[in-house]
Design an enzyme around this catalytic site. Sequence first.
Site, PDB file in Angstrom:
ATOM      1  N   LYS A  74       0.711  -1.379   0.110  1.00 32.74           N
ATOM      2  CA  LYS A  74       0.477   0.389   0.275  1.00 32.74           C
ATOM      3  C   LYS A  74       1.114   1.165   0.357  1.00 32.74           C
ATOM      4  O   LYS A  74       1.817   1.251   1.113  1.00 32.74           O
ATOM      5  CB  LYS A  74      -0.666   0.087   1.361  1.00 32.74           C
ATOM      6  N   SER A 149      -9.279   2.178   3.128  1.00 37.61           N
ATOM      7  CA  SER A 149      -8.151   2.782   1.891  1.00 37.61           C
ATOM      8  C   SER A 149      -7.437   1.316   1.477  1.00 37.61           C
ATOM      9  O   SER A 149      -6.899   2.264   0.901  1.00 37.61           O
ATOM     10  CB  SER A 149      -7.801   3.684   3.288  1.00 37.61           C
ATOM     11  N   SER A 173      -8.815  -0.376   7.458  1.00 35.96           N
ATOM     12  CA  SER A 173      -8.375  -0.186   5.465  1.00 35.96           C
ATOM     13  C   SER A 173      -8.177  -1.364   5.644  1.00 35.96           C
ATOM     14  O   SER A 173      -7.759  -1.703   3.982  1.00 35.96           O
ATOM     15  CB  SER A 173      -8.126   0.971   6.446  1.00 35.96           C
TER      16      SER A 173
END
Length: 472
Positions: A74, A149, A173
């Site tokens: 990420k 996210s 997330s």
Amino acid sequence: MDSQIKHIHQQLVDKKISCTALIQQKLNALKENTNNTVNSLLDDLALHLAAKVDAKITNGDTIGLLEGIPFGIKDVYMLQGTYATASSNLLKNYKSPYTATAIQKLLNAGAIPIVKENCDSFGHGSSSENTIFGAVKNASNPDLVGGGSSGGSAVNVAKDYTIFSIGGDTGGSVRQPAGYNHVYGLKPTYGRISRYGLMAYASSTDCVGPIAKSVEDIRIVLNVMSGKDVKDQTSITSSEISEEAIKTLSEFKTLKGLGKIGYFKNFIENDAIDSKIKADFLTAIEKIKAKGIQVKALDFFKSDILVSTYYTLAMAETASNLSRLDGSNYGNRIEDKNLKESYAITRSENFSEETKRRIVGGNQVLSQGFSDEIYLKGLALRDAISENFENDFKEVDIILSPVTPNTPPKIGDSLKDPHAMYLSDAYTVGFSLGQLPTLTIPQGTDTGLQITAAKNNDELVLKFANFLKDTI
């Protein structure tokens, strides 16, 4: 699904595939993908590391289990010399000066990073639409969001572009996008994995979390990343989880403690829950009962209280954490007539609307006249939530819950209604506030189920996930 890591490892050892060919195949797939999961490809680094693995195999040297395994990161983690954009305008040209501890441990084990993955800017969002790289598209249906996210990370795993990915979980997330894309996603006990090198959103709940297609792969990656880190004072010492310890058992009562599971009835009796998710969850409960396992309905805080408490504290922390991003030390600076105006225009032009919303909200919460009324009340509620969990885990070993109250929305809908986006976190944020280990599994409902245990009982979470594979 069996362990992909072990399968690929054996293929490499048996020389059925070369590491270079494997990495190139994954890079090509990522280049061609239409799900907007890629912020930057790590071609040169990945192929360089792959060549080293191939050389070791050719020389007859032993390779480790993770050696040569491609993974994604990420884009909120530091990896020295690579872009770390946080999917934001402010940091779109920022390069990492060092490597995050969790990522370094994976590198030390021989795993190969191939991509920095699209996400909500600075982790601010639940749909991976709040990004300068375009909305992440769901792995099953490109009209739907990928979740957030860590949306890019979950979609890459679901589409087999990466064998595993490293997301970041503050209020759900990792777990929510894992549920949206039908893969496993773990938020470990807070502090089990060092946060050093992870861009801070809300420091008191930020967790490094793996996403993969099997419980065994989650276990392997978790073990490598776990451990005390002198660079992170909130990190803790933890025991390694063995493969034998989490193997499926025929009776849950032989696991640990009371052999009971619980669920929060106000999650299920909530008017906001999708009727099919509710029905599927209750069906899963009945299947568990049919195995002779005791199930207890628990009382808990209303979901709107959980969401309000979480966002009060998370916004306060992100306002504080992002105050350093003013264009002086980090990011794209926009000059104006004086220093104060330069700060203002740099942040105004480079932060997204959602990030600005959270900073403004956080500063309001922390401001004089409001901090006692709002922020301190939020801290008190967090303590009450943690105490509630402690009492619950005196009665049950596991808490089972839906991951989300609804199925993934269409791309664009969340941006029109931020309040609805916040409420999509209703079933994940409570466990973040409690700092508990929680795993999303791709079973039970359209967005999976969430397995939670008491602090430091990550092993029990993985064990019960294996148990459910043969139960529901």
